[in-house]
Design a protein around this motif. Structure first.
Motif, short mmCIF file in Angstrom:
data_model
loop_
_atom_site.label_atom_id
_atom_site.label_comp_id
_atom_site.label_asym_id
_atom_site.label_seq_id
_atom_site.Cartn_x
_atom_site.Cartn_y
_atom_site.Cartn_z
N ARG D 253 79.81 -89.11 -14.52
CA ARG D 253 80.81 -89.95 -15.17
C ARG D 253 82.08 -90.04 -14.34
N SER D 254 82.56 -88.87 -13.90
CA SER D 254 83.81 -88.93 -13.15
C SER D 254 83.57 -89.58 -11.78
N ASN D 255 82.37 -89.40 -11.22
CA ASN D 255 82.06 -90.10 -9.97
C ASN D 255 82.10 -91.61 -10.17
N ALA D 256 81.56 -92.02 -11.30
CA ALA D 256 81.50 -93.45 -11.57
C ALA D 256 82.91 -94.03 -11.65
N LEU D 257 83.80 -93.27 -12.27
CA LEU D 257 85.18 -93.74 -12.37
C LEU D 257 85.84 -93.69 -10.99
N ALA D 258 85.60 -92.59 -10.29
CA ALA D 258 86.25 -92.42 -8.99
C ALA D 258 85.81 -93.50 -8.00
N THR D 259 84.55 -93.92 -8.09
CA THR D 259 84.06 -94.92 -7.14
C THR D 259 84.25 -96.33 -7.67
N GLY D 260 84.89 -96.46 -8.82
CA GLY D 260 85.17 -97.79 -9.33
C GLY D 260 83.97 -98.48 -9.95
N GLU D 261 82.95 -97.70 -10.27
CA GLU D 261 81.78 -98.31 -10.93
C GLU D 261 82.09 -98.64 -12.38
N VAL D 262 82.99 -97.84 -12.98
CA VAL D 262 83.42 -98.13 -14.34
C VAL D 262 84.94 -98.03 -14.40
N ASP D 263 85.52 -98.55 -15.48
CA ASP D 263 86.97 -98.54 -15.60
C ASP D 263 87.45 -97.49 -16.58
N VAL D 264 86.52 -97.05 -17.45
CA VAL D 264 86.90 -96.09 -18.47
C VAL D 264 85.79 -95.07 -18.59
N ILE D 265 86.15 -93.82 -18.70
CA ILE D 265 85.15 -92.83 -19.09
C ILE D 265 85.72 -91.97 -20.19
N ASP D 266 84.84 -91.48 -21.05
CA ASP D 266 85.31 -90.54 -22.06
C ASP D 266 84.89 -89.14 -21.63
N ARG D 267 85.34 -88.15 -22.38
CA ARG D 267 84.97 -86.76 -22.15
C ARG D 267 85.03 -86.36 -20.69
N VAL D 499 90.05 -86.06 -24.05
CA VAL D 499 90.55 -86.32 -22.69
C VAL D 499 89.67 -87.38 -22.07
N PHE D 500 90.29 -88.44 -21.60
CA PHE D 500 89.48 -89.51 -21.00
C PHE D 500 90.18 -90.05 -19.78
N GLY D 501 89.42 -90.72 -18.97
CA GLY D 501 89.99 -91.25 -17.74
C GLY D 501 89.87 -92.76 -17.72
N THR D 502 90.87 -93.41 -17.15
CA THR D 502 90.79 -94.86 -17.03
C THR D 502 91.28 -95.27 -15.66
#
Lengths: 265, 607, 318, 529
Positions: D253-267, D499-502
Motif C-alpha cells: 500500500r505504501s509503495n503504491a502511494l509512494a510510486t504514485g499508483e494511488v492517491d490515497v491509502i488507508d491504514r 492514520v492514512f496517507g494521501t
C-alpha cells in the motif's frame, strides 16, 4: 577456498547459536530502549520496533532459526529418504502407494497445505515442525526414490538379496551409503528452503511464536523498511543468505570430492 | 613455421607420421598427481600399424589419446614431445589441435554403444565431423557415409544410417564407428580396444572391418589392446607396456616367436590354451539338477526353453554361448531371482522353491554367485572386512575375533594379504576385486558356486590367474562350479562338462572331451573357430572358412519354431531346419546335441 | 507411438485418481478448520442467530459428505458450482484469475527458462571459473532471500528510485498486451529471481554430468567445438532432468505465487484460494485446488512426455 | 444564538446548504457586520476549495474475493468504503461526531424517544432513475430484520414496527426509549436501497443513491465508479471517477502511494509512517476517533472471575510504552473503558490509570499470584502480538507471569475471540456511548466479550438511554465508565488514531473520526486541489 569459507561461516554460526546467551549483550526478549534506535555503542545494530536490541535478537535468532531449520530438515530427510528407499527397494504396490501419496501431497500448493494444517492444529512449534517436515519430505522422497532406483539395480544389491538379507539391511547398508551424495546436495538447498518457508508462513501470520526471535519472522517484521532504504531488514535476510551460500559451498565441495575422484581412471 | 611443417610433410611423406619422445603423463589420484606414463618414445610411419599392448593401468589409452594431443580430465602431459606430421601437439593451441582431431587423426573407442550419442541418428553423427571441419557439405558427407557402409558390407547400407544407435547391434555399431573414424579421410586412427567387449564371433567381424579399412586405404593406426592374439592379426609392430613403462618393442613376428622379456612371455602364455585333466570322481553325487526349466521376463518370450542340466559334486559345468543365448537367465533361475514358468530345480535331491523369498537361509547359503563385473558387484561404500565378513555373520553367526580370523583366512585363500581387510573396492584393482568376490562367495561355505562370466571383464593375465585360483580352490575345498562364459578358451581350461546354449535352448551338452571334439554341433564349431589364435594370418584363414562366412555378423534370435541357429548355420537344410525342432541325439552316453544332421554327417561336413 | 499413448493414458488415469484424493483431503481439511463461511464472513459480527440463518441460506446445515457428493456430481458433469460467499459462478470467478495467473507465470517462464538454460550452459562450459562461481553465488543468494523481500528490493530500485515500472500491478482484462507486460514486469522479475537458480543449477549439473560420458569424449576427439558439443550433444541428453526441474518450477510459477500476488496486488488465483480458505468457501477452494493439482499433474505429465519424445530409445524402440 | 450559528455552520460543512444559502440564513438570524464577514470568509475557506474533476485512486486495506455487495455481509473497511460510495443512509456522522441528516431531512422523537418519525428528502434518485420513497427505506430496514444473517439485526431488535406515513415519512416504534436511535438507524449496514416488486431490496444489485455509480467491480481486487450526475448533494462527490484497489499488504500500500499508483491509502503501516511522511508529495494524516484496542478477559472464567486479578493486570501494563511502540504515538492511552476522549460524555475527570507495578503486585498477591495466557494475533489489531509481548514484559516486573500465545490470524474471530479466557480485540467504536455499552458491556449482550454482568451498570444503561436531560445523562455515563474501569473485565490500553496517507494534491475540510478516511466518506467529501 570457497569450501573453507563455507566451513568458517557455518562454524561461526554454530558457535553463535550454541553460546548465544553468553555472546549476546542483552536478553532475547529484554525491552531496553525506544523503538528503532539508531546504531550506537550501546546497541551496535540499533533496536527493533519494540526497543529490543537488534544484535541480541539476531544472535538468539541464529539459535532458534538454525535449530528449527536443522531439525525440520533432518526430520524431513529421515522420513523422505527412508520411505523413498523403501519404495525403490520393494517396488510393486508399496512403491505405487507411497508414490501416489507423495503425488497427492505435492499437488497441493505447499503454502495452502501448511495454512490448512496450521489453522486446524494451531501454530505451536511441534506442529510447525511436523507440517514443514511432511511438505519437505515429499521432495526428499522423490529424490531418494529416483537415486535409490539406480542403486537397486546394482549387482551388489542383488548379492545381498540372494544372500537372503532383510529389507532393513539392504536399505541401511547397501542403498543408503551410495545415495548420500545427491541427498547431501539436496540437504543444502532444502535447509535454506526451510528458512524461506518459515518466513513465508510468517508473512501469512503463521510463523514462530513471539517473542522468540527467528530470522524468517524478523525479515518479515522489518521488510517494509526496505522500501524506505533502511537496511535493518537486510541483516536477518543477509544472515540467511550467507548461511545458505556457505552451506551450499560446503555441499558442492563434498560432492566434488566424492564424485571428482572417480573421473580419473 | 608453417612452411617448415609443410616441407616436412612433403619430404617425409613416406617416413614418420607420428613421433613421440620422452612422453610423461600424470594423473590425479587420491594421493595427488602421479605419473602414469613414464617417458615413452614411439615412432609411426605412414601406412604402418602399431599395436600397444598391456594390462589395464599400463597407460595404453593415455598414450593413444596423447597421440591426438588429448589428455582426459584429471590427466596432464608433463613433458615430452608429440609431433604429428611436423606439428608439435604439446605446444599447439587448443584450436589447432581441434582442427586435427577427427580430421587428420581420428579415434575408435572401446564401446560403440557408449561412444555414439544416443540422441542422434548414426549418419548424422558420421557427417558431423566432415561438416564441422568444412571438408564437405552435409549431403556429400552422408553420401560418403552410405558408400562406406556399403563397402563394409553393413546390412541395408542405404538406410542403416537413419537408425538410432540403440537400434543397431553391438558388432555393427562398432563397425559403424570405424566407418565414422574414416569420415574425414584421416592419416592416423587410434583404435582403443575396439573388440574387447564383444563376443568372439562379433570380434571377428569387427577385426575384418578394421583390417579392410586400414590396409585398403593405407591409413596409419595405433591399435590398443590387452589381447596379444587379436593385435597379432593386424599390427606390424608391437609395443608392450606395463605401469607406464615401455617393456619391449619389436615387430609382431619377433614378439610372437621370440619374446625377450618375461612379461611379454606371460602375456603370450595367458592366451595359450591348456587342456587340464580334472580329477575323476567316481559315483559323483548329483548336487544340482535342473529339469526342463522354461523361463522368461514379464509377459515376454521364453528366454529359456526346456533346459535340463545336472551338476555333480566337485565338478565344473560350463555353460557357453554368445550374449543373448540365455546363460545369465539360467543363473537367475537357479538363484531364485527369476522363478521359472515351468520345470523344477532340485538341490541335493531336495526341491528348491522357485522364488527367492520362499527359500530358507540354509538353501540360500548353499548356492553362491560370482558376477561378471566386480565393479558393480561390490558395494563401493563397504570395506573388504564388511564385504567378506557379512556372510560369515549372516549364515554362520561368527563375530568378533573369530570372524576377523576367518576373514584373514579367506583372504589368504584368495592370495591377498591381511592388509586388504580395510580397503574399499575403489582401492583395489580389477583382479583383486574379483578375488574379493570369490572370498565373499567362499565365506558362505557354499556347496555350489555360480560363476557368471567371471573373467570376461579382466585382462588376460589376470583372468588366467583367477581361473587358476578357482581351480586350486576347487581342488582344495572340493567345490562345485557352474561356470557361465562366452569364451571357449576359458571353458576349455576349466570345465568337466560343457553345455552349449543357443537362443535359450541347449545346442549341445556333454563331457568337455566329447563336446570339443568332432563331430561338432555347427554352433559349437563356429564358436571354436572364432577364438583368436596366437599366430599371424589366423584371421584371414578363419574368414575364408565356410562357417565364418555364414555365422558371423548375425545376432542371436529367439525363434518360436525350428532351429534358432538355422539362419546362421552353414549346413542348414532349407525348410526343415527353419520349420522343425531339431531332434535330440545322443552319440555317446552323457553327450547330447540338437541337430537335424546325424553326428556322422556333421563329421563329414567339418572334415 | 502406441507406447507413449499407453503411458499417457495410464498417467491420465492416475492423475484423475490423484485429483479425487486431493478433493477429499481438501474438503475435509477445510471442513476440519474451525468455523465456517457464515462465521468467517460475519467475523466479529457473528451471533448465533445470524450465523444460523446464514448457514441455512448457504446450505451449510447439510452434512459435509452430502455436500461433497453433490459437489463431486457437479464436477463430473462439468459444473463447478457457485461460490458460497457471493453466489458467482466459480468458472467465471476463476476464469479471470486463472488467465491472470497463467499470464504472469508464462511471462516469468518466458524470461526465466531461457535465462536459466543460458546461464547454466555457460556455467557448465566455463565450470570452476570465476564466471561459474559468480553466477552460482548470485543465484544462491537470490533464492535465499524470501520472495517478498526480493519483491520489495525490486520495488525500491525499479519503482521508487528509478521509476521505470509501477510498484503494483493491478492488471485488468481491458489492458493491452504491452501495458500488461509493463505492469507485470516487477512480479515477473521477482519470480524469475526465485526460480532461475534451481533451473540453472540443474542445467549445469545435468550437462556436467554428461560431459564425463564416453560419447562426449568421442565428439571432443572428433574436433567439434566446445559450444557445439554442449548444445548439440550434451543438451539433448540432459533434457530429461532439465525438463523435470523446469516442470516443477513452472508448476511453482502457477501454484506458488500467493506472496508475490499479495505484494504486487496482482489479481491471481493464489490470492483467491487463500481468501477462500480463510473464508471457508469450500466450493471455490475445491475448484482452485483442482486447478492447481491439474496444473501440477499436467506439467509433470508433459515433462514425462518430453522426456520420452527426446529420448530415441523410448521413441524408436528396436 | 451560538448554537444556531453552529448548526448552520455544520449544515454548510456537511454540504446540505450551499454558501449562498449560508449567507441567507445568517441574514435571517440577523447577523451582520464584522461577525458575518468573518463567518463568510470562513465559509469561503471551507467550501469554495471544493473542485470538481479527476479520478481518485485509492489503495484500501482489506477486501477479499469472498466479499459481496449485499449490505448484510459488509465486514471490512474496503466494502464499507464501497458502501458509502454507492449508497446513502438515513443520516451520517459528521466531523463533530453528531448525527446529520442525509436521506432523511429531519427526525423527531416522540413518546419518550420510543417513537421516531423520519422525514425523507424529496427528489432523491437512485442510480437507475427511480425516486426514493418510504417503501424503499422500509424494505432496506427489513433486509436486516427477522430471518436474516445481517449483523445489524441485533441493533434493530429494539424496533417493534416500521410503518410508512405517506410517501416521504417513515415511523419507527421502539420497544424502549432510545435517545440515540438516529445513530442506530444510520448504521453502515443499513444502506438505503431500492425496493423492487414484492417489497424487497435486491441486495446485490449495486444500485444506490450515493455519489458514485458502480461501473466495474472485481471482488477483492478493484472497484470502479463514475460520478453520479444526479447526486442530491450538489457540493459533494467531486471526483469524476473513483477507483479503489484492495491492497492488503501494508508495504504494498505504501509503495503504491509512494510510486504514485494511488492517491490515497488507508491504514498506513505505523512502523514506517514517519518515513512515508518524509517523501515529497505525500502527506500522512490522522484522525482521532472511537477506535480502541482491548484485552478482554472472560470474567466467567478462572482466574479472571477474581476482580483482584483484573485490577492487577490493569495496573501491570505500561500504556504509554504501548502507545509509543505499537501505535508509534498515533493514539492516546485508554482508561479501561471504551468511551473515547472525543465523545461527548467521556469521563475526562476520571483518574487515568497508570503503570504501577507495586499496585499490581499488591492485587496479584491478594489474588494469590497470577500466571495467565494471553492470546493474540495481528488479526485482532495490527501490532496486537507486539502489544501482548510488551504487556508480558511489563507484567513481569510486577511478578505477574503472562504467556503470549500467537493465534493464527485466520479464523481469529471465530476461534479465539470470546472463546479463549484472555485475548486481544479491536473495536471500531460506536458513535454513541449507549451503543458501545449496549453492544459489549451490558449483561448478556451478544458481543459482551468479557462475559461481565453488573446490575448497577445495566440499570444505569437502560435509564440513560431514554434520558433526554443531557446533564443527567452525562452523570450517568460518567458513573458507568467508572464501573467498567474499576470492575469490568477489559483492559483498554489505547485509543488508536486512523492514520492514512494521501498525495498532496488531495484536499479536504475538517475530517470526521468515526471511521478511517473521513468517516469512510473520503470519496464523497474530498477533492483535488
Amino acid at each position: 577456498m570457497s569450501a573453507k569459507f563455507g566451513i568458517l561461516v557455518v562454524l561461526i554460526y554454530s558457535i553463535v547459536a550454541i553460546f548465544a546467551p553468553f555472546i549476546a549483550p542483552y536478553g532475547e526478549r529484554e525491552i531496553l530502549g525506544r523503538s528503532f534506535e539508531l546504531w550506537s555503542d550501546k546497541y551496535p545494530l540499533g533496536t527493533d520496533n519494540l526497543g529490543r536490541d537488534m544484535l541480541s535478537r539476531m544472535i538468539f535468532g541464529a539459535r532458534n532459526t538454525i535449530g528449527l531449520a536443522l531439525s525440520i530438515t533432518i526430520l524431513a530427510f529421515l522420513l523422505g529418504s527412508l520411505t523413498g528407499m523403501i519404495a525403490a527397494a520393494l517396488g510393486g504396490w508399496v512403491d505405487q502407494i507411497l508414490s501416489r501419496i507423495v503425488d497427492v501431497l505435492m499437488s497441493i500448493p505447499s503454502l495452502i497445505f501448511a495454512l490448512l494444517i496450521l489453522s486446524i492444529f494451531g501454530t505451536s512449534v511441534p506442529y510447525l515442525i511436523a507440517t514443514i517436515t511432511v511438505i519437505d519430505a515429499t521432495r526428499v522422497f522423490r529424490l531418494a526414490r529416483a537415486t535409490a532406483m539406480n542403486v537397486v539395480v546394482m549387482d551388489y544389491v542383488e548379492v545381498a538379496r540372494v544372500r537372503g538379507e532383510k529389507l532393513d539391511w539392504v536399505i541401511r547398508k547397501e542403498i543408503l551409503p551410495n545415495i548420500t551424495a545427491p541427498l547431501l546436495a539436496e540437504f543444502g538447498l532444502r535447509f535454506c528452503f526451510v528458512f524461506l518457508f518459515i518466513s513465508a508462513l510468517s508473512f501469512l501470520g503463521l510463523g514462530l511464536q513471539p517473542p522468540s526471535a527467528d530470522w524468517g519472522s524478523m525479515v518479515r517484521d522489518n521488510a517494509s523498511l526496505i522500501t524506505f532504504e533502511d537496511i535493518t531488514p537486510l541483516l536477518p535476510a543477509g544472515a540467511i543468505a550467507l548461511l545458505t551460500v556457505a552451506v551450499n559451498f560446503i555441499v558442492d565441495w563434498l560432492l566434488h570430492k566424492s564424485s571428482g575422484l572417480k573421473d580419473v581412471s | 613455421m608453417l612452411a617448415d611443417a609443410k616441407k616436412n610433410s612433403e619430404s617425409e611423406s613416406s617416413a614418420t607420421l607420428l613421433e613421440v619422445k620422452g612422453l610423461r603423463i600424470e594423473g590425479l589420484s587420491e594421493k595427488g598427481w602421479q605419473e602414469i606414463v613414464c617417458g615413452v618414445d614411439l615412432k609411426l610411419k605412414r601406412g604402418e600399424i602399431l599395436g600397444l599392448i598391456g594390462e589395464s593401468g599400463a597407460g595404453k589409452s593415455t598414450i593413444g589419446l596423447a597421440a591426438m594431443g588429448f589428455a582426459r580430465d584429471g590427466c596432464r602431459i608433463t613433458s615430452g614431445e608429440i609431433i604429428f606430421d611436423g606439428i608439435e601437439l604439446c605446444t599447439a593451441s587448443e584450436e589447432q589441435k581441434r582442427k586435427l582431431r577427427g580430421n587428420r587423426i581420428s579415434y575408435v573407442a572401446q564401446s560403440a554403444a557408449a561412444a555414439f550419442n544416443p540422441a542422434h541418428r548414426l549418419l548424422d553423427q558420421f557427417a558431423e565431423g566432415p561438416v564441422d571441419h568444412k571438408i564437405m557439405s552435409r549431403t556429400e558427407a552422408k553420401e560418403k557415409g552410405r558408400q562406406l557402409y556399403r563397402s563394409l558390407d553393413l546390412p541395408d547400407p542405404d538406410n542403416i544410417g537413419e537408425r538410432w544407435p540403440h537400434q543397431v547391434s553391438g558388432g555393427q555399431l562398432q563397425r559403424m564407428m570405424v566407418a565414422m573414424a574414416m569420415s574425414c579421410g584421416p592419416d592416423l586412427i587410434v583404435f582403443d580396444e575396439p573388440t574387447t567387449a564383444l563376443d568372439v564371433t562379433t570380434q571377428i567381424e569387427v577385426l575384418k572391418t578394421i583390417k579392410e579399412i586400414v590396409t585398403a586405404r593405407n591409413v596409419s593406426a595405433i591399435y590398443i589392446t590387452h589381447d596379444l592374439a587379436v593385435v597379432a592379426q593386424l599390427a606390424d609392430h608391437l609395443m608392450v607396456l606395463r605401469y607406464g613403462n615401455l617393456i619391449e618393442v619389436n615387430s609382431t613376428g619377433q614378439i610372437l616367436e621370440a619374446p625377450k622379456q618375461e612379461y611379454t612371455r606371460a602375456l603370450l602364455n595367458a592366451r595359450t590354451r591348456h587342456e587340464q585333466t580334472t580329477v575323476q570322481i567316481s559315483d559323483a553325487e548329483t548336487l544340482l539338477s535342473i529339469n526342463s526349466v522354461t523361463a522368461g521376463y514379464g509377459n515376454g518370450l521364453d528366454i529359456l526353453q526346456e533346459i535340463s542340466v545336472s551338476v555333480e559334486r566337485g565338478r565344473t559345468v560350463a555353460v557357453v554361448g554368445e550374449s543373448g543365448s540365455g546363460k545369465s537367465t539360467l543363473a537367475r533361475v537357479i538363484t531364485g531371482l527369476l522363478p521359472p514358468r515351468s520345470g523344477e530345480i532340485h538341490f541335493q535331491s531336495e526341491s528348491l522353491p522357485p522364488a527367492l523369498a520362499q527359500r530358507s537361509k540354509q538353501q540360500l547359503q548353499k548356492v553362491q554367485m560370482i558376477y561378471q563385473l566386480p565393479d558393480v558387484a561390490l558395494n563401493p561404500r563397504q570395506r573388504v572386512r564388511d564385504i567378506v565378513g557379512r556372510p560369515l555373520s549372516f549364515y554362520l553367526g561368527l563375530s568378533g575375533k573369530k570372524r576377523e580370523h576367518r576373514i584373514i583366512e579367506l583372504l589368504e585363500h584368495i592370495e591377498l594379504s591381511e592388509h586388504y581387510i580395510d580397503r574399499l573396492p575403489d582401492e583395489l584393482s580389477g583382479g583383486e576385486k574379483q578375488r574379493i568376490c570369490i572370498a565373499r562367495a567362499l565365506a558362505a561355505e557354499p556347496e555350489l558356486i555360480i560363476c557368471d562370466e567371471v573373467t570376461s571383464a579382466l585382462d588376460t593375465i589376470v583372468a588366467k590367474a583367477i581361473l587358476d585360483l578357482l581351480q586350486r580352490l576347487q581342488r582344495e575345498l572340493s567345490l562345485t562350479y557352474l561356470f557361465i562364459s562366452h569364451d571357449l578358451d576359458t571353458v576349455a581350461s576349466i570345465a568337466d562338462q560343457v553345455v552349449v546354449l543357443y537362443a535359450g535352448r541347449i545346442a549341445e551338452q556333454g563331457p568337455k572331451t566329447a563336446v570339443f571334439q568332432p563331430p561338432f554341433h555347427p554352433y559349437t564349431r563356429l564358436l571354436l573357430s572364432s577364438v583368436p589364435e596366437m599366430r599371424q594370418g589366423w584371421l584371414e584363414e578363419t574368414l575364408s572358412t565356410h562357417e565364418a562366412k555364414a555365422g558371423i555378423a548375425r545376432e542371436v534370435k529367439i525363434t518360436e519354431r525350428g532351429c534358432p541357429f538355422a539362419e546362421r548355420c552353414p549346413v542348414a537344410i532349407p525348410e526343415i531346419c527353419v520349420r522343425d525342432r531339431p531332434p535330440l541325439q545322443t552319440p555317446a552316453s552323457g553327450h547330447v546335441f540338437a541337430c537335424q544332421h546325424a553326428p556322422e554327417m556333421l563329421l563329414d561336413h567339418f572334415a | 507411438m502406441i507406447h507413449i499413448l499407453k503411458i499417457v493414458t495410464q498417467r491420465f488415469a492416475l492423475g484423475l485418481l490423484t485429483l479425487f484424493a486431493i478433493s477429499l483431503i481438501i474438503t475435509f481439511g477445510v471442513e476440519l478448520l474451525p468455523g465456517d463461511l457464515a462465521e468467517a464472513i460475519l467475523g466479529q459480527g457473528a451471533t448465533p442467530e445470524t450465523v444460523k440463518v446464514f448457514r441455512t441460506e448457504l446450505g451449510l446445515d447439510k452434512p459435509a459428505h452430502l455436500r461433497y457428493l453433490s459437489w463431486l456430481y457437479g464436477m463430473a458433469t462439468g459444473d463447478m458450482g457457485v461460490s458460497l460467499a457471493n453466489k458467482r459462478e466459480i468458472s467465471e470467478l476463476i476464469g479471470i484469475r486463472l488467465s491472470n495467473t497463467i499470464f504472469l507465470g508464462g511471462f516469468a517462464a518466458a524470461i526465466s527458462i531461457p535465462l536459466a538454460l543460458f546461464l547454466g550452459i555457460l556455467a557448465a562450459l566455463y565450470r570452476n571459473t570465476l564466471y561459474d562461481r559468480v553466477v552460482n553465488t548470485f543465484t544462491l543468494t537470490s533464492i535465499s532471500f524470501p520472495e517478498f523481500f526480493v519483491a520489495y528490493i525490486l520495488i525500491l530500485f525499479f519503482a521508487i528510485k528509478l521509476g521505470w515500472f509501477p510498484g503494483i500491478s493491478n492488471v485488468s482484462t481491458n489492458l493491452s498486451l504491452g501495458d500488461k507486460l509493463y505492469r507485470s514486469m516487477l512480479p515477473a522479475a521477482t519470480l524469475t529471481l526465485v526460480v532461475v537458480a534451481h533451473m540453472m543449477r540443474m542445467t549445469r549439473a545435468a550437462i556436467i554430468n554428461l560431459l564425463a560420458s564416453p560419447y562426449i569424449e568421442m565428439v571432443r576427439l572428433k574436433g567439434i567445438s566446445p559450444m557445439k558439443i554442449i548444445l548439440r550433444h550434451a543438451l539433448p541428453n540432459a533434457l530429461a532432468p532439465i525438463v523435470n526441474v523446469v516442470a516443477i518450477n513452472l508448476a511453482y510459477l502457477v501454484v506458488g505465487v500467493v506472496i508475490v500476488e499479495v505484494v504486487f496486488v496482482y489479481p491471481g488465483l493464489g490470492q483467491l484460494m487463500v481468501d477462500s480458505v480463510s473464508k471457508r468457501d469450500i466450493p471455490v477452494v475445491q475448484a482452485c485446488s483442482m486447478i492447481f493439482a491439474s496444473v501440477y499433474i499436467l506439467l509433470n505429465l508433459s515433462a514425462d512426455i518430453i522426456s520420452i519424445v527426446t529420448n530415441p530409445r523410448l521413441l524408436h524402440p528396436r | 444564538m451560538d448554537s444556531k450559528i453552529d448548526h448552520i455552520k455544520e449544515q454548510l460543512m456537511s454540504g446540505r446548504i450551499t454558501r449562498r444559502e449560508f449567507a441567507q440564513r445568517l441574514m435571517v438570524l440577523g447577523i451582520a457586520g464584522t461577525s458575518a464577514g468573518t463567518l463568510l470568509t470562513w465559509a469561503e475557506k471551507t467550501q469554495a476549495a471544493g473542485k470538481r474533476g479527476g479520478r481518485l485512486r485509492a489503495g484500501i486495506a482489506h477486501g477479499s474475493t469472498t466479499d459481496t455487495l449485499d449490505p448484510a455481509t459488509y465486514e471490512n473497511g474496503y466494502m464499507s468504503k464501497i458502501n458509502y460510495a454507492i449508497h446513502n443512509h438515513l443520516g451520517e456522522v459528521d466531523h463533530t461526531g453528531n448525527m446529520a441528516p442525509e436521506l432523511a431531512e429531519s427526525w423527531d422523537a416522540q413518546n419518550g424517544a420510543k417513537t421516531w418519525v423520519f422525514n425523507l428528502r424529496r427528489g432523491v434518485e437512485f442510480h437507475n432513475g427511480k425516486t426514493l420513497d418510504s417503501d424503499d427505506v422500509i424494505a432496506s430496514f427489513q433486509h436486516h430484520m427477522g430471518e436474516t444473517k445481517s449483523p445489524a439485526k441485533s441493533l434493530l431488535k429494539q424496533v417493534k414496527s416500521i410503518r410508512k406515513d405517506g410517501k416521504y415519512t417513515v415511523v419507527f416504534e421502539l420497544s424502549g426509549g432510545n435517545a440515540d436511535f438516529p445513530f442506530v438507524a444510520s448504521d453502515y449496514h443499513i444502506a438505503i436501497k431500492q425496493a423492487w416488486d414484492g417489497g424487497k431490496i435486491s441486495p446485490n444489485d449495486g444500485i444506490g443513491t450515493g455519489p458514485y455509480v458502480l461501473k466495474d467491480m472485481e471482488m477483492g481486487v478493484r472497484f470502479f465508479g463514475t460520478r453520479n450526475p444526479n447526486y442530491f448533494k450538489s457540493d459533494r462527490g467531486w471526483f469524476n471517477e473513483l477507483e479503489m484497489l484492495s491492497i492488503v499488504d501494508p508495504t504494498a500500500r505504501s509503495n503504491a502511494l509512494a510510486t504514485g499508483e494511488v492517491d490515497v491509502i488507508d491504514r498506513v503501516d505505523l512502523k514506517t509512517a514517519h518515513l512515508l511522511a518524509r517523501k515529497s508529495g505525500i502527506k500522512v494524516e490522522e484522525t482521532t476517533g472511537t477506535k480502541h484496542y482491548t484485552f478482554p478477559m472472560r470474567t466467567d472464567t478462572s482466574p479472571f472471575d477474581d476482580n483482584n486479578v483484573r485490577l492487577a493486570l490493569k495496573h501491570a501494563v505500561n500504556r504509554d510504552e504501548i502507545v509509543e511502540k505499537v501505535l508509534f504515538g498515533h493514539g492516546v492511552v485508554g482508561n479501561d473503558h471504551p468511551i473515547a476522549p472525543s465523545q461527548p460524555f467521556h469521563a475526562a475527570t476520571l483518574a487515568q490509570r497508570t503503570y504501577d507495578p507495586d499496585k499490581a503486585r499488591f492485587y496479584a498477591k491478594k489474588a494469590g499470584g497470577i500466571k495467565v495466557k494471553l492470546s493474540a494475533a495481528d488479526a485482532a489489531f495490527p501490532g496486537a502480538v507486539d502489544a501482548a509481548v510488551l504487556y508480558k514484559e511489563h507484567a513481569a516486573a510486577a511478578g505477574i507471569e503472562i504467556e503470549v500465545v500467537r493465534e493464527p490470524s485466520d479464523g481469529y474471530w471465530s476461534n479465539v475471540w470470546m472463546k479463549k479466557p484472555w485475548g486481544a480485540c479491536y473495536w471500531g467504536g460506536r458513535p454513541t456511548e449507549d451503543w458501545m455499552f449496549s453492544t459489549a458491556y451490558m449483561g448478556g449482550a451478544s458481543w459482551n466479550d468479557t462475559f461481565w454482568k453488573n446490575d448497577r451498570f445495566d440499570k444505569l444503561l437502560i435509564e440513560a438511554r431514554a434520558e433526554t436531560n443531557q446533564a443527567k445523562r452525562r452523570e450517568m455515563y460518567f458513573e458507568m465508565q467508572k464501573i467498567v474501569s474499576d470492575k469490568g473485565g477489559v483492559v483498554v490500553p489505547m485509543f488508536a488514531n486512523y492514520v492514512f496517507g494521501t498525495s498532496d494534491k488531495v484536499a479536504h475540510g475538517t475530517m470526521a473520526g468515526n471511521w478511517d478516511l473521513d468517516g469512510d466518506k473520503f470519496h464523497e467529501r474530498w477533492w483535488y486541489s
